[in-house]
Enzyme design. Structure first.
Site, PDB file in Angstrom:
ATOM      1  N   ASP A 157       0.974  -1.119  -0.011  1.00 49.35           N
ATOM      2  CA  ASP A 157      -0.075  -0.275  -0.006  1.00 49.35           C
ATOM      3  C   ASP A 157       0.807   1.266   0.080  1.00 49.35           C
ATOM      4  OD1 ASP A 157      -1.587   2.123   0.585  1.00 49.35           O
ATOM      5  OD2 ASP A 157      -2.504   1.353   2.402  1.00 49.35           O
ATOM      6  N   ASN A 162       3.198   3.123 -10.587  1.00 47.17           N
ATOM      7  CA  ASN A 162       1.900   3.273 -11.326  1.00 47.17           C
ATOM      8  C   ASN A 162       1.202   3.485 -10.478  1.00 47.17           C
ATOM      9  OD1 ASN A 162       0.132   2.344 -13.689  1.00 47.17           O
ATOM     10  ND2 ASN A 162      -0.166   0.744 -12.078  1.00 47.17           N
ATOM     11  N   TYR A 177      -7.362  15.272  -7.890  1.00 47.76           N
ATOM     12  CA  TYR A 177      -6.555  14.469  -8.610  1.00 47.76           C
ATOM     13  C   TYR A 177      -5.477  15.378  -9.592  1.00 47.76           C
ATOM     14  CZ  TYR A 177      -5.272  11.367 -12.441  1.00 47.76           C
ATOM     15  OH  TYR A 177      -4.607  10.302 -13.338  1.00 47.76           O
ATOM     16  N   LYS A 220      -1.430  15.306  -9.176  1.00 49.58           N
ATOM     17  CA  LYS A 220      -0.328  15.031 -10.283  1.00 49.58           C
ATOM     18  C   LYS A 220       0.648  16.374 -10.337  1.00 49.58           C
ATOM     19  CE  LYS A 220      -1.762  10.802 -11.663  1.00 49.58           C
ATOM     20  NZ  LYS A 220      -0.769   9.558 -11.191  1.00 49.58           N
ATOM     21  N   VAL A 278      -6.877   5.384 -20.214  1.00 44.47           N
ATOM     22  CA  VAL A 278      -6.927   3.886 -20.102  1.00 44.47           C
ATOM     23  C   VAL A 278      -8.282   3.294 -19.870  1.00 44.47           C
ATOM     24  CG1 VAL A 278      -5.485   1.925 -19.598  1.00 44.47           C
ATOM     25  CG2 VAL A 278      -4.311   4.103 -19.904  1.00 44.47           C
TER      26      VAL A 278
END
Lengths: 221, 246
Positions: free
Chosen positions: B60, B87, B158, B162, B191
């Site tokens: 984790d 990832n 989000y 990033k 994706v």
């Protein structure tokens, strides 16, 4: 009618100096600080300044303070979000990074201003509609400076993204923005004076998302 | 353990991370695959096919303790790691504008996984990476972190995570590039994966296709010659090879 500015983190020297600058200009100042407001009782000799306890790390504390501010004013023209967590708490270098401090920096420097803006927006509809955030050159991806603590630099970069998103959303609703790099403590007096002028003046390129330092130099985000 | 090249992949249970793991195995690598979802079957099934070269480790990335335990587990089986592929990532379930109340727990959780997680991994795996021949760190970032191309008004958690990740990678680059480390900062495209917890069926790219392109970029060296060493410049590139502005 006096214009109203709300400034956070006024226990810090730079934000404290900004409070005095705005009072000199004749603005009513709602100063907020995590330090209990009683400790500011004798700090200012003008009735233009009101101090409220507000810990920007806590949504509850922010909302409670804003409710109390509403007892003094129904309008905030200018909102200035200070820096809650400063550089220098963590050593540079990945080996010495503390994940807890990285998260604390985010809580304070990124989420803090978002909490304050979220709570104050309803008070800003009828005023100047200007939001100013204090930031740091260490958050600049464009410059990519080395030497900062990782968490601090990351928190300020995240703040710049929030600023960009806010600008995109709110500028169409009449809001204008200031992103400001106050410089070192040695320059506090000059810097706060320059900031007060910049925060209250018009800019010919309000559409652009820019960060300026206290000398008026543009810093890439 | 064989003397093949060794990679560590985070978030390998499904989606892009699973695809990256499969592709590395196809290319002959030994892979330590970080697993957050113990009861998700795909990684276990892959392990049954590749018991010698695939090592599944509980991980984790949001937990200091878990990351340190994973580093110890890998260090118990190998004395080096050639490539670290960060990832693991999550997206928002509550997209909200500033006019709505943000979900604070989610803002913190996304930051902890997406931005702090890769820093924890870099820190914990540094001794093994220094001992490796690759010294390569790969980071799955996103166009959503690009300030210059920002267009959203409701993905604060989000997007901020990033952007912060990109700044954190800059700090790592400044510190570690002089020691011979190389970096890949990557936007994998949209994706069809599980970023928000459920399978996104509308994405542009199949996870295995996206993984194939990601691995190609992660493993390829960049130009060196005529006085230029392209590895000395940190860039974010996407699956089509396009460079993204910060």
């Amino acid at each position: 009618m006096d214009q109203v500015v709300l400034i956070t983190e006024v226990h810090r020297p730079w934000e404290y100096a900004l409070v005095q600058e705005f009072a000199k200009k004749g603005w009513r100042v709602m100063g907020c600080s995590p330090v209990p407001e009683e400790e500011f009782q004798d700090a200012f000799d003008t009735d233009k300044i009101h101090i409220f306890t507000m810990d920007t790390r806590s949504r509850e504390s922010v909302q409670q303070a804003v409710r109390r501010i509403q007892e003094h004013t129904c309008r905030v023209d200018l909102l200035v979000c200070g820096t809650a967590s400063s550089q220098g708490r963590e050593a540079a270098g990945i080996a010495k990074m503390s994940a807890d401090l990285v998260l604390e920096d985010y809580q304070a420097n990124t989420l803090g201003p978002i909490r304050v803006i979220e709570a104050c927006l309803p008070l800003m509809d009828n005023g100047l509609r200007r939001i100013a955030l204090l930031s740091d050159v260490q958050g600049s991806l464009g410059l990519g400076l080395s030497g900062a603590g990782t968490g601090y630099a990351m928190s300020k970069a995240a703040l710049h993204m929030a600023y960009t998103m806010l600008h995109g959303d709110l500028s169409g609703k009449g809001f204008t923005f200031r992103l400001f790099e106050p410089g070192s403590e040695l320059e506090t007096g000059d810097s706060a004076e320059a900031a007060a002028a910049y925060f209250t003046g018009a800019r010919e390129d309000e559409e652009r998302v820019v960060m300026l330092d206290w000398r008026g130099q543009e810093i890439s985000l | 353990m064989s003397r093949s090249r060794i990679a560590v992949v985070t978030g390998a249970d499904r989606g892009l991370g699973l695809g990256i793991t499969k592709r590395l195995l196809e290319l002959g690598w030994d892979v330590f695959a970080g697993s957050y979802l113990a009861d998700w079957p795909e990684l276990t099934e892959l392990r049954q096919k590749e018991p010698e070269r695939l090592h599944v480790i509980p991980l984790d990335v949001a937990s200091d303790e878990s990351v340190r335990a994973a580093s110890r587990a890998v260090g118990g089986k190998t004395d080096r790691v050639d490539v670290l592929i960060n990832n693991a990532g999550i997206a928002t379930r509550y997209p909200r504008t500033i006019h709505e109340e943000q979900v604070e727990e989610e803002l913190l959780r996304i930051y902890n996984v997406n931005a702090v997680g890769p820093m924890r991994m870099a820190q914990a795996f540094m001794p093994l990476l220094r001992a490796g021949s690759g010294k390569r760190m790969c980071f799955v970032s996103s166009e959503a972190g690009s300030i210059n191309r920002s267009f959203r008004d409701n993905w604060y958690g989000y997007c901020m995570s990033k952007t912060a990740l990109n700044r954190g990678v800059q700090c790592l680059f400044d510190e570690l590039r002089p020691d011979g480390f190389t970096f890949r900062l990557y936007h994998p495209g949209w994706v069809r994966s599980y970023m928000s917890g459920e399978l996104n069926t509308e994405g542009d790219l199949d996870a295995d296709d996206a993984a194939r392109m990601a691995v190609a970029y992660f493993l390829r060296d960049r130009y060196e010659g005529q006085g230029i060493q392209e590895e000395d410049r940190l860039v974010m590139r996407d699956w089509m090879g396009r460079e993204w502005p910060w």
